[in-house]
Design a protein around this motif. Structure first.
Motif, PDB file in Angstrom:
ATOM      1  N   ILE A 126       0.757  -1.167   0.041  1.00 58.39           N
ATOM      2  CA  ILE A 126       0.088  -0.100  -0.049  1.00 58.39           C
ATOM      3  C   ILE A 126       0.873   1.332   0.042  1.00 58.39           C
ATOM      4  O   ILE A 126       0.524   2.117  -0.783  1.00 58.39           O
ATOM      5  CB  ILE A 126      -0.947   0.079   1.058  1.00 58.39           C
ATOM      6  CG1 ILE A 126      -2.130  -0.942   1.085  1.00 58.39           C
ATOM      7  CG2 ILE A 126      -1.507   1.140   1.271  1.00 58.39           C
ATOM      8  CD1 ILE A 126      -2.928  -1.305   2.237  1.00 58.39           C
ATOM      9  N   LYS A 127       1.895   1.327   0.614  1.00 58.06           N
ATOM     10  CA  LYS A 127       2.979   2.415   1.017  1.00 58.06           C
ATOM     11  C   LYS A 127       3.503   2.854  -0.550  1.00 58.06           C
ATOM     12  O   LYS A 127       3.802   3.640  -1.026  1.00 58.06           O
ATOM     13  CB  LYS A 127       3.921   2.053   1.924  1.00 58.06           C
ATOM     14  CG  LYS A 127       3.385   2.583   3.332  1.00 58.06           C
ATOM     15  CD  LYS A 127       4.323   2.491   4.375  1.00 58.06           C
ATOM     16  CE  LYS A 127       3.717   2.576   5.567  1.00 58.06           C
ATOM     17  NZ  LYS A 127       4.857   2.538   6.772  1.00 58.06           N
ATOM     18  N   CYS A 128       3.718   1.568  -1.347  1.00 59.03           N
ATOM     19  CA  CYS A 128       4.343   1.666  -2.503  1.00 59.03           C
ATOM     20  C   CYS A 128       3.377   2.449  -3.381  1.00 59.03           C
ATOM     21  O   CYS A 128       3.621   3.381  -4.107  1.00 59.03           O
ATOM     22  CB  CYS A 128       4.928   0.266  -3.205  1.00 59.03           C
ATOM     23  SG  CYS A 128       5.886  -0.823  -2.024  1.00 59.03           S
ATOM     24  N   ALA A 129       2.150   1.814  -3.455  1.00 52.92           N
ATOM     25  CA  ALA A 129       1.261   2.609  -4.347  1.00 52.92           C
ATOM     26  C   ALA A 129       0.850   4.060  -3.977  1.00 52.92           C
ATOM     27  O   ALA A 129       0.678   4.706  -4.927  1.00 52.92           O
ATOM     28  CB  ALA A 129      -0.031   1.633  -4.263  1.00 52.92           C
ATOM     29  N   THR A 130       0.822   4.341  -2.671  1.00 51.39           N
ATOM     30  CA  THR A 130       0.339   5.480  -2.355  1.00 51.39           C
ATOM     31  C   THR A 130       1.606   6.648  -2.182  1.00 51.39           C
ATOM     32  O   THR A 130       1.315   7.849  -2.117  1.00 51.39           O
ATOM     33  CB  THR A 130      -0.325   5.483  -1.168  1.00 51.39           C
ATOM     34  OG1 THR A 130       0.469   5.107  -0.108  1.00 51.39           O
ATOM     35  CG2 THR A 130      -1.558   4.798  -1.071  1.00 51.39           C
ATOM     36  N   LEU A 131       2.663   6.316  -2.637  1.00 54.59           N
ATOM     37  CA  LEU A 131       3.915   7.078  -2.468  1.00 54.59           C
ATOM     38  C   LEU A 131       3.898   8.524  -3.454  1.00 54.59           C
ATOM     39  O   LEU A 131       3.801   9.753  -2.795  1.00 54.59           O
ATOM     40  CB  LEU A 131       5.307   6.664  -2.929  1.00 54.59           C
ATOM     41  CG  LEU A 131       6.384   7.508  -2.576  1.00 54.59           C
ATOM     42  CD1 LEU A 131       6.849   7.739  -1.309  1.00 54.59           C
ATOM     43  CD2 LEU A 131       7.666   6.396  -3.205  1.00 54.59           C
ATOM     44  N   ALA A 132       3.681   8.267  -4.602  1.00 51.41           N
ATOM     45  CA  ALA A 132       3.281   9.620  -5.854  1.00 51.41           C
ATOM     46  C   ALA A 132       2.387  10.189  -5.247  1.00 51.41           C
ATOM     47  O   ALA A 132       2.281  11.596  -5.165  1.00 51.41           O
ATOM     48  CB  ALA A 132       3.156   8.778  -7.014  1.00 51.41           C
ATOM     49  N   TRP A 133       0.949   9.593  -4.757  1.00 51.95           N
ATOM     50  CA  TRP A 133      -0.123  10.538  -4.419  1.00 51.95           C
ATOM     51  C   TRP A 133       0.195  11.382  -2.990  1.00 51.95           C
ATOM     52  O   TRP A 133      -0.411  12.330  -2.924  1.00 51.95           O
ATOM     53  CB  TRP A 133      -1.301   9.404  -3.968  1.00 51.95           C
ATOM     54  CG  TRP A 133      -1.555   8.771  -5.228  1.00 51.95           C
ATOM     55  CD1 TRP A 133      -1.040   7.752  -5.743  1.00 51.95           C
ATOM     56  CD2 TRP A 133      -2.656   8.999  -5.998  1.00 51.95           C
ATOM     57  NE1 TRP A 133      -1.782   7.353  -6.878  1.00 51.95           N
ATOM     58  CE2 TRP A 133      -2.756   8.131  -7.246  1.00 51.95           C
ATOM     59  CE3 TRP A 133      -3.532  10.075  -6.008  1.00 51.95           C
ATOM     60  CZ2 TRP A 133      -3.490   8.239  -8.465  1.00 51.95           C
ATOM     61  CZ3 TRP A 133      -4.574  10.027  -7.061  1.00 51.95           C
ATOM     62  CH2 TRP A 133      -4.550   9.444  -8.352  1.00 51.95           C
ATOM     63  N   LYS A 134       0.990  10.626  -1.921  1.00 48.13           N
ATOM     64  CA  LYS A 134       1.144  11.476  -0.782  1.00 48.13           C
ATOM     65  C   LYS A 134       2.081  12.580  -1.244  1.00 48.13           C
ATOM     66  O   LYS A 134       1.962  13.899  -0.660  1.00 48.13           O
ATOM     67  CB  LYS A 134       1.948  10.537   0.051  1.00 48.13           C
ATOM     68  CG  LYS A 134       1.097   9.399   0.876  1.00 48.13           C
ATOM     69  CD  LYS A 134       0.091   9.805   1.731  1.00 48.13           C
ATOM     70  CE  LYS A 134      -0.714   8.483   2.135  1.00 48.13           C
ATOM     71  NZ  LYS A 134      -1.858   8.996   2.682  1.00 48.13           N
ATOM     72  N   ALA A 135       2.907  12.440  -2.327  1.00 43.05           N
ATOM     73  CA  ALA A 135       3.771  13.554  -2.738  1.00 43.05           C
ATOM     74  C   ALA A 135       2.790  14.494  -3.266  1.00 43.05           C
ATOM     75  O   ALA A 135       3.100  15.817  -2.868  1.00 43.05           O
ATOM     76  CB  ALA A 135       4.881  12.943  -3.552  1.00 43.05           C
ATOM     77  N   MET A 136       1.979  14.339  -4.198  1.00 46.88           N
ATOM     78  CA  MET A 136       1.251  15.317  -4.713  1.00 46.88           C
ATOM     79  C   MET A 136       0.267  16.026  -3.705  1.00 46.88           C
ATOM     80  O   MET A 136       0.298  17.090  -3.617  1.00 46.88           O
ATOM     81  CB  MET A 136       0.233  14.401  -5.814  1.00 46.88           C
ATOM     82  CG  MET A 136      -0.775  15.232  -6.599  1.00 46.88           C
ATOM     83  SD  MET A 136      -2.400  15.514  -5.615  1.00 46.88           S
ATOM     84  CE  MET A 136      -2.893  13.903  -5.950  1.00 46.88           C
TER      85      MET A 136
END
Length: 143
Positions: A126-136
């Motif tokens: 889940i952290k892999c998938a959400t990394l870019a989204w958290k950055a955004m």
């Protein structure tokens, strides 16, 4: 479509974004820049965005990581272009709910991003998938 066929389709979409990432690179004139990493697995992202009059006009990324994190970044940069800050943040919220296996607003067309819904079966990813989204989200919250 059978579950096996759907899983195969989703895997092919993920691998296509991983092998042929959309919006890979950096914006020299980006007015938002965010660097984030996932120390647990080593994934990292450098996200640049242009936001003008409350609208994400462009987004690009560079980074290193697994197929999930890099394909998610590719998909995310595609879908947020042309969206208002509020719309982009709403998409991040929906995405987070989806990859955690929770109910989410499925009235919005998520396009290729739906291919990542299977991540909910693998909590460590889940952290892999959400990394870019958290950055955004971090970048837009600073705007």
């Amino acid at each position: 479509m059978s579950s096996n066929n759907l899983d195969a389709l989703y895997r092919s979409v993920i691998m296509d974004h991983y092998k042929n990432p959309r919006n890979k690179g950096s914006l020299d004139d980006g007015n938002l820049t965010v660097d984030m990493n996932n120390p647990t697995c080593g994934d990292r992202i450098h996200l640049t965005m242009n936001v003008e009059n409350g609208v994400v006009t462009d987004a690009k990324f560079t980074g290193e990581g697994c197929s999930i994190s890099m394909s998610s970044a590719s998909m995310m940069t595609q879908i947020i272009k042309g969206k208002t800050i509020d719309e982009a943040q709403k998409l991040a919220e929906i995405f987070s709910e989806m990859v955690q296996g929770r109910d989410y607003d499925d009235d919005i067309d998520l396009g290729d991003i739906e291919a990542l819904q299977g991540v909910s079966k693998f909590p460590a990813r889940i952290k892999c998938a959400t990394l870019a989204w958290k950055a955004m989200e971090k970048g837009l919250n600073e705007k």
